[in-house]
Design an enzyme around this catalytic site. Structure first.
Site, PDB file in Angstrom:
ATOM      1  N   TYR A 117     -81.576  -8.489 -32.221  1.00 49.08           N
ATOM      2  CA  TYR A 117     -82.615  -7.389 -32.479  1.00 49.08           C
ATOM      3  C   TYR A 117     -83.171  -7.314 -33.421  1.00 49.08           C
ATOM      4  CZ  TYR A 117     -83.992  -2.550 -32.451  1.00 49.08           C
ATOM      5  OH  TYR A 117     -84.868  -1.367 -32.429  1.00 49.08           O
TER       6      TYR A 117
ATOM      7  N   SER B 175     -88.907  -1.630 -36.761  1.00 51.35           N
ATOM      8  CA  SER B 175     -87.549  -0.672 -37.004  1.00 51.35           C
ATOM      9  C   SER B 175     -87.279  -0.939 -38.387  1.00 51.35           C
ATOM     10  CB  SER B 175     -86.550  -1.291 -35.771  1.00 51.35           C
ATOM     11  OG  SER B 175     -85.590  -0.712 -36.482  1.00 51.35           O
TER      12      SER B 175
HETATM   13  P1  NAD Z   1     -85.223   4.086 -25.160  1.00 55.23           P
HETATM   14  O1  NAD Z   1     -84.285   3.591 -24.577  1.00 55.23           O
HETATM   15  O2  NAD Z   1     -85.715   5.470 -24.977  1.00 55.23           O
HETATM   16  O3  NAD Z   1     -86.843   3.303 -24.998  1.00 55.23           O
HETATM   17  C1  NAD Z   1     -86.841   1.795 -24.814  1.00 55.23           C
HETATM   18  C2  NAD Z   1     -87.512   1.648 -23.433  1.00 55.23           C
HETATM   19  O4  NAD Z   1     -87.740   0.174 -23.358  1.00 55.23           O
HETATM   20  C3  NAD Z   1     -86.672   2.117 -21.972  1.00 55.23           C
HETATM   21  O5  NAD Z   1     -86.739   3.361 -21.840  1.00 55.23           O
HETATM   22  C4  NAD Z   1     -87.214   0.975 -21.127  1.00 55.23           C
HETATM   23  O6  NAD Z   1     -88.158   1.675 -20.486  1.00 55.23           O
HETATM   24  C5  NAD Z   1     -87.795   0.057 -22.054  1.00 55.23           C
HETATM   25  N1  NAD Z   1     -87.603  -1.276 -21.776  1.00 55.23           N
HETATM   26  C6  NAD Z   1     -86.332  -2.106 -22.185  1.00 55.23           C
HETATM   27  N2  NAD Z   1     -86.305  -3.309 -21.630  1.00 55.23           N
HETATM   28  C7  NAD Z   1     -87.279  -3.390 -20.688  1.00 55.23           C
HETATM   29  C8  NAD Z   1     -87.778  -4.420 -19.720  1.00 55.23           C
HETATM   30  N3  NAD Z   1     -87.290  -5.422 -19.763  1.00 55.23           N
HETATM   31  N4  NAD Z   1     -89.081  -3.944 -19.227  1.00 55.23           N
HETATM   32  C9  NAD Z   1     -89.895  -3.034 -19.458  1.00 55.23           C
HETATM   33  N5  NAD Z   1     -89.212  -1.904 -20.091  1.00 55.23           N
HETATM   34  C10 NAD Z   1     -88.240  -2.230 -21.094  1.00 55.23           C
HETATM   35  O7  NAD Z   1     -85.039   4.166 -26.730  1.00 55.23           O
HETATM   36  P2  NAD Z   1     -85.876   4.362 -28.060  1.00 55.23           P
HETATM   37  O8  NAD Z   1     -85.059   4.322 -29.153  1.00 55.23           O
HETATM   38  O9  NAD Z   1     -86.906   5.526 -27.866  1.00 55.23           O
HETATM   39  O10 NAD Z   1     -86.734   2.968 -28.090  1.00 55.23           O
HETATM   40  C11 NAD Z   1     -88.221   2.620 -28.327  1.00 55.23           C
HETATM   41  C12 NAD Z   1     -88.337   1.792 -29.539  1.00 55.23           C
HETATM   42  O11 NAD Z   1     -87.930   2.246 -30.501  1.00 55.23           O
HETATM   43  C13 NAD Z   1     -87.712   0.284 -29.262  1.00 55.23           C
HETATM   44  O12 NAD Z   1     -88.721  -0.595 -29.322  1.00 55.23           O
HETATM   45  C14 NAD Z   1     -86.776   0.400 -30.220  1.00 55.23           C
HETATM   46  O13 NAD Z   1     -86.441  -0.956 -30.622  1.00 55.23           O
HETATM   47  C15 NAD Z   1     -87.337   1.125 -31.209  1.00 55.23           C
HETATM   48  N6  NAD Z   1     -86.550   1.796 -32.362  1.00 55.23           N
HETATM   49  C16 NAD Z   1     -85.698   2.681 -32.070  1.00 55.23           C
HETATM   50  C17 NAD Z   1     -84.679   3.224 -32.962  1.00 55.23           C
HETATM   51  C18 NAD Z   1     -83.900   4.414 -32.672  1.00 55.23           C
HETATM   52  O14 NAD Z   1     -82.773   4.662 -33.600  1.00 55.23           O
HETATM   53  N7  NAD Z   1     -83.683   4.757 -31.351  1.00 55.23           N
HETATM   54  C19 NAD Z   1     -85.108   2.879 -34.371  1.00 55.23           C
HETATM   55  C20 NAD Z   1     -85.708   1.969 -34.714  1.00 55.23           C
HETATM   56  C21 NAD Z   1     -86.621   1.442 -33.597  1.00 55.23           C
END
Ligand code: NAD
Ligand code: MG
Length: 293
Positions: A206, A193
């Site tokens: 985080y 991230s």
């Molecule tokens: P999202 O909520 O759609 O995806 C996160 C997923 O993590 C969930 O759908 C869930 O299935 C899974 N998860 C969480 N806890 C879990 C557990 N204990 N066991 C199994 N699965 C679990 O949100 P997203 O933004 O698409 O996130 C995906 C990745 O992208 C994450 O690693 C997040 O840190 C990273 N990220 C997101 C952003 C943003 O702005 N959205 C920015 C940088 C990085």
């Protein structure tokens, strides 16, 4: 408000390609459902066009029900891959839609719900994916936990532990189980991230895990290059996903999410997927140990 659909290839202004803040105030309990977001994120359902770049590959994707993971699953299926999807059991409604989208491409979708905080589950997830897909060529670690807290005193040991387990331990357990099963040419893609480098005051635990993912990616890449396996990471900026309005940001920040970056809007999951495709495919054969912002 619905997310504007676009042609993936026609030239246009990226500033206005997708919805811009302000967004409607909204909130859901974690982990939340994509279907309840307003505007709904674009995961490439109507737009992603594949070219067979992952034909016949077998991929395990965590967090594949929603957000970035869903966009990666759609793109990989359209590039010709069979997919094992992991997500939490409470996210079944989102996952069902992804399974349908993968199967609509004539590809296999193997749904394996379960909690990645559990070491035994992580091991069995990799084994099941390997067995049911008939091999494992790509591991994409997308699952993540993000809970905003304004003060260090508000971060409970339980929260700290759960964030570490989900974002770092699971990555370790999954890679440990997957590497011995992977052939030369296989790839691992982790999700870091912008928080790895520019941590927000509200994301102490985080951001710490996201910095760890960068170091883990670079060290593992050096180790497994001997086997012909490549390891890279994607480090997204603010992306419009359910992670944010389900506790990832303080509620008052959601209407202005993404406003402060140069594009003045959040990115969409569909805008992340092509990078994962590149890193999974043989086109990136000379790229390993790198992190792409
Ligand atoms: P999202 O909520 O759609 O995806 C996160 C997923 O993590 C969930 O759908 C869930 O299935 C899974 N998860 C969480 N806890 C879990 C557990 N204990 N066991 C199994 N699965 C679990 O949100 P997203 O933004 O698409 O996130 C995906 C990745 O992208 C994450 O690693 C997040 O840190 C990273 N990220 C997101 C952003 C943003 O702005 N959205 C920015 C940088 C990085
Ligand atoms: Mg989800």
């Amino acid at each position: 408000m619905s997310t504007k659909k676009h042609d993936q290839f026609s030239m246009q202004n990226p500033l206005t390609q997708y919805p811009q803040p302000p967004f409607p105030a909204q909130g859901q309990p974690a982990p939340g459902l994509d279907a309840k977001m307003n505007p709904e994120p674009d995961h490439g359902e109507a737009t992603y066009k594949g070219f067979g770049r992952l034909a016949g590959r077998r991929a395990l994707i965590t967090g594949a029900d929603s957000g970035i993971g869903r966009a990666v699953a759609i793109a990989f299926a359209r590039e010709g891959a069979d997919i094992a999807l992991n997500y939490l059991p409470v996210e079944q409604a989102d996952a069902r839609e992804v399974v349908k989208l993968i199967e609509a491409e004539g590809r296999r979708a193997v749904a394996i719900p379960g909690d990645l905080k559990d070491e035994q589950f992580c091991k069995s997830l990799v084994d099941q994916a390997h067995e049911q897909l008939g091999g494992l060529d790509i591991l994409v670690n997308v699952a993540g936990k993000q809970v905003a807290r304004k003060d260090v005193g508000q971060v409970s040991s339980e929260q700290f532990d759960a964030t570490m387990k989900t974002n770092v331990y699971a990555l370790f357990w999954l890679c440990q189980a997957a590497v011995p099963l992977m052939p030369a040419g296989a790839t691992i893609i982790n999700t870091a991230s912008i928080q790895s480098y520019q941590p927000s005051a509200t994301l102490l635990d985080y951001a710490t895990t996201k910095a760890a993912i960068v170091a883990f990616t670079k060290a593992l890449a050096k180790q497994v290059v001997e086997r012909g396996i490549r390891v890279n990471a994607v480090a997204p900026g603010p992306i419009w996903t359910v992670l944010q309005p389900s506790g990832g940001q303080p509620a008052e920040k959601i209407p202005h999410f993404g406003e402060q970056v140069p594009m003045k809007r959040p990115g969409q999951p569909a805008e992340c997927a092509p990078l994962y495709v590149l890193l999974a495919s043989q086109e990136s054969s000379y790229i390993t140990g790198e992190v792409f912002g």
